[in-house]
Design a protein around this motif. Sequence first.
Motif, PDB file in Angstrom:
ATOM      1  N   GLU A 102      61.581 -10.356  17.412  1.00 39.81           N
ATOM      2  CA  GLU A 102      61.563 -10.756  18.863  1.00 39.81           C
ATOM      3  C   GLU A 102      60.386 -10.528  19.540  1.00 39.81           C
ATOM      4  O   GLU A 102      59.742 -11.388  20.278  1.00 39.81           O
ATOM      5  CB  GLU A 102      62.690  -9.799  19.806  1.00 39.81           C
ATOM      6  CG  GLU A 102      63.954 -10.034  19.534  1.00 39.81           C
ATOM      7  CD  GLU A 102      64.466 -11.541  19.712  1.00 39.81           C
ATOM      8  OE1 GLU A 102      63.864 -12.161  20.568  1.00 39.81           O
ATOM      9  OE2 GLU A 102      65.649 -11.818  19.057  1.00 39.81           O
ATOM     10  N   ALA A 103      59.441  -9.467  19.094  1.00 40.92           N
ATOM     11  CA  ALA A 103      57.921  -9.375  19.432  1.00 40.92           C
ATOM     12  C   ALA A 103      56.772 -10.466  18.890  1.00 40.92           C
ATOM     13  O   ALA A 103      56.428 -11.348  19.819  1.00 40.92           O
ATOM     14  CB  ALA A 103      57.386  -8.027  18.932  1.00 40.92           C
ATOM     15  N   MET A 104      57.272 -11.037  17.869  1.00 43.54           N
ATOM     16  CA  MET A 104      56.482 -11.984  17.409  1.00 43.54           C
ATOM     17  C   MET A 104      56.777 -13.183  17.951  1.00 43.54           C
ATOM     18  O   MET A 104      56.036 -14.332  18.245  1.00 43.54           O
ATOM     19  CB  MET A 104      56.332 -12.142  15.862  1.00 43.54           C
ATOM     20  CG  MET A 104      55.604 -13.295  14.934  1.00 43.54           C
ATOM     21  SD  MET A 104      53.790 -12.912  15.544  1.00 43.54           S
ATOM     22  CE  MET A 104      53.510 -11.572  14.508  1.00 43.54           C
ATOM     23  N   LYS A 134      46.239 -11.241  19.661  1.00 39.18           N
ATOM     24  CA  LYS A 134      47.380 -10.380  19.975  1.00 39.18           C
ATOM     25  C   LYS A 134      48.472 -10.364  18.838  1.00 39.18           C
ATOM     26  O   LYS A 134      48.952  -9.326  18.585  1.00 39.18           O
ATOM     27  CB  LYS A 134      48.274 -11.293  21.205  1.00 39.18           C
ATOM     28  CG  LYS A 134      47.376 -11.186  22.412  1.00 39.18           C
ATOM     29  CD  LYS A 134      47.966 -11.819  23.709  1.00 39.18           C
ATOM     30  CE  LYS A 134      47.292 -11.818  24.953  1.00 39.18           C
ATOM     31  NZ  LYS A 134      47.829 -12.642  25.998  1.00 39.18           N
ATOM     32  N   VAL A 135      48.453 -11.566  18.077  1.00 39.44           N
ATOM     33  CA  VAL A 135      49.340 -11.644  16.760  1.00 39.44           C
ATOM     34  C   VAL A 135      48.790 -10.435  15.976  1.00 39.44           C
ATOM     35  O   VAL A 135      49.343  -9.845  15.311  1.00 39.44           O
ATOM     36  CB  VAL A 135      49.580 -13.122  16.470  1.00 39.44           C
ATOM     37  CG1 VAL A 135      50.054 -12.962  14.935  1.00 39.44           C
ATOM     38  CG2 VAL A 135      50.311 -14.055  17.078  1.00 39.44           C
ATOM     39  N   GLU A 136      47.363 -10.669  15.719  1.00 35.98           N
ATOM     40  CA  GLU A 136      46.811  -9.900  14.683  1.00 35.98           C
ATOM     41  C   GLU A 136      47.196  -8.327  14.992  1.00 35.98           C
ATOM     42  O   GLU A 136      47.219  -7.449  14.090  1.00 35.98           O
ATOM     43  CB  GLU A 136      45.137 -10.266  14.547  1.00 35.98           C
ATOM     44  CG  GLU A 136      44.841 -11.525  14.004  1.00 35.98           C
ATOM     45  CD  GLU A 136      45.531 -11.593  12.671  1.00 35.98           C
ATOM     46  OE1 GLU A 136      45.781 -10.877  11.873  1.00 35.98           O
ATOM     47  OE2 GLU A 136      45.962 -12.951  12.158  1.00 35.98           O
ATOM     48  N   HIS A 137      46.896  -8.100  16.244  1.00 34.27           N
ATOM     49  CA  HIS A 137      47.004  -6.537  16.705  1.00 34.27           C
ATOM     50  C   HIS A 137      48.382  -6.079  16.292  1.00 34.27           C
ATOM     51  O   HIS A 137      48.809  -5.082  16.092  1.00 34.27           O
ATOM     52  CB  HIS A 137      46.597  -6.434  18.195  1.00 34.27           C
ATOM     53  CG  HIS A 137      45.255  -6.518  18.445  1.00 34.27           C
ATOM     54  ND1 HIS A 137      44.592  -6.508  19.453  1.00 34.27           N
ATOM     55  CD2 HIS A 137      44.173  -7.124  17.625  1.00 34.27           C
ATOM     56  CE1 HIS A 137      43.405  -6.685  19.467  1.00 34.27           C
ATOM     57  NE2 HIS A 137      42.856  -7.120  18.284  1.00 34.27           N
ATOM     58  N   GLU A 169      44.424  -8.347   7.811  1.00 38.30           N
ATOM     59  CA  GLU A 169      44.804  -8.626   9.433  1.00 38.30           C
ATOM     60  C   GLU A 169      43.551  -7.786   9.941  1.00 38.30           C
ATOM     61  O   GLU A 169      43.176  -8.557  11.115  1.00 38.30           O
ATOM     62  CB  GLU A 169      45.811  -7.758   9.695  1.00 38.30           C
ATOM     63  CG  GLU A 169      47.437  -8.116   8.886  1.00 38.30           C
ATOM     64  CD  GLU A 169      47.749  -9.723   9.248  1.00 38.30           C
ATOM     65  OE1 GLU A 169      46.976 -10.477   9.893  1.00 38.30           O
ATOM     66  OE2 GLU A 169      48.772 -10.061   8.712  1.00 38.30           O
ATOM     67  N   LYS A 170      43.119  -6.859   9.568  1.00 39.38           N
ATOM     68  CA  LYS A 170      42.012  -6.338  10.468  1.00 39.38           C
ATOM     69  C   LYS A 170      40.753  -7.218  10.200  1.00 39.38           C
ATOM     70  O   LYS A 170      40.229  -7.618  11.324  1.00 39.38           O
ATOM     71  CB  LYS A 170      41.616  -4.897   9.979  1.00 39.38           C
ATOM     72  CG  LYS A 170      42.603  -3.926  10.096  1.00 39.38           C
ATOM     73  CD  LYS A 170      42.109  -2.677   9.603  1.00 39.38           C
ATOM     74  CE  LYS A 170      43.090  -1.385   9.730  1.00 39.38           C
ATOM     75  NZ  LYS A 170      42.864  -0.061   9.200  1.00 39.38           N
ATOM     76  N   GLN A 171      40.641  -7.809   9.049  1.00 38.04           N
ATOM     77  CA  GLN A 171      39.293  -8.702   8.906  1.00 38.04           C
ATOM     78  C   GLN A 171      39.434 -10.040   9.579  1.00 38.04           C
ATOM     79  O   GLN A 171      38.564 -10.751  10.152  1.00 38.04           O
ATOM     80  CB  GLN A 171      39.153  -9.065   7.301  1.00 38.04           C
ATOM     81  CG  GLN A 171      38.521  -7.922   6.484  1.00 38.04           C
ATOM     82  CD  GLN A 171      37.369  -7.567   7.179  1.00 38.04           C
ATOM     83  OE1 GLN A 171      36.078  -8.242   7.391  1.00 38.04           O
ATOM     84  NE2 GLN A 171      37.191  -6.006   7.398  1.00 38.04           N
ATOM     85  N   ALA A 172      40.874 -10.430   9.651  1.00 35.03           N
ATOM     86  CA  ALA A 172      41.160 -11.695  10.439  1.00 35.03           C
ATOM     87  C   ALA A 172      40.905 -11.612  11.999  1.00 35.03           C
ATOM     88  O   ALA A 172      40.009 -12.306  12.580  1.00 35.03           O
ATOM     89  CB  ALA A 172      42.409 -12.235  10.450  1.00 35.03           C
TER      90      ALA A 172
END
Length: 193
Positions: A102-104, A134-137, A169-172
């Motif tokens: 639901e969050a995504m 926001k997605v990455e975080h 994900e951190k690098q993105a």
Amino acid sequence: MNTTKTNFSKNGELKTAPKNQTTSTSKMKSSQLMKLFEDELKDIYWAEKALTKAIPKMIKKATSEKLIEALTSHLTETEEQANRLEQIFKILGKKPEAEKCEAMAGLMKESEDIMEACEPGAMRDAGIISAAQKVEHYEIASYGTLSQFAHTLGLKDAVKLLDATLNEEKQADVKLTEVAVDAINMEAAEKKA
């Protein structure tokens, strides 16, 4: 009732430990943490699969070549991240299963709304970066938590797979910040509303 478990030390001496102080693999597999781990895997698996459909929409709406390049690169990573999750399900002896995140779903809906509300060009590109970060975080938080769960559960191979994705994900996120700071945010700031 026998409350001890017989073990041998490295030098071959007999040692005993109270049974309640030992943790067996079968107990871990049926633990509450394992259930939560599996539920969270299903959640992020759904998210990654959904992102493989959402990122191309962002690419199509983006105008900055650097942003398009960053999103295209991350789309390839996202597909690999879904494959890694499938490997983790295999490690657990489970069939890969997605459960709606639901969050995504909310973050992707917000992304669509931002792209519709912003005029094409730097403003929309800045909005896409905002939505993508926001997605990455969310993913960074999810993979960090899953890695710690896997570590606690003694799932070393899963930890390696989760940590590989966490680092991507951190690098993105860093790459998106660089793209925004290099030109897009300034260009959007200079244009009149």
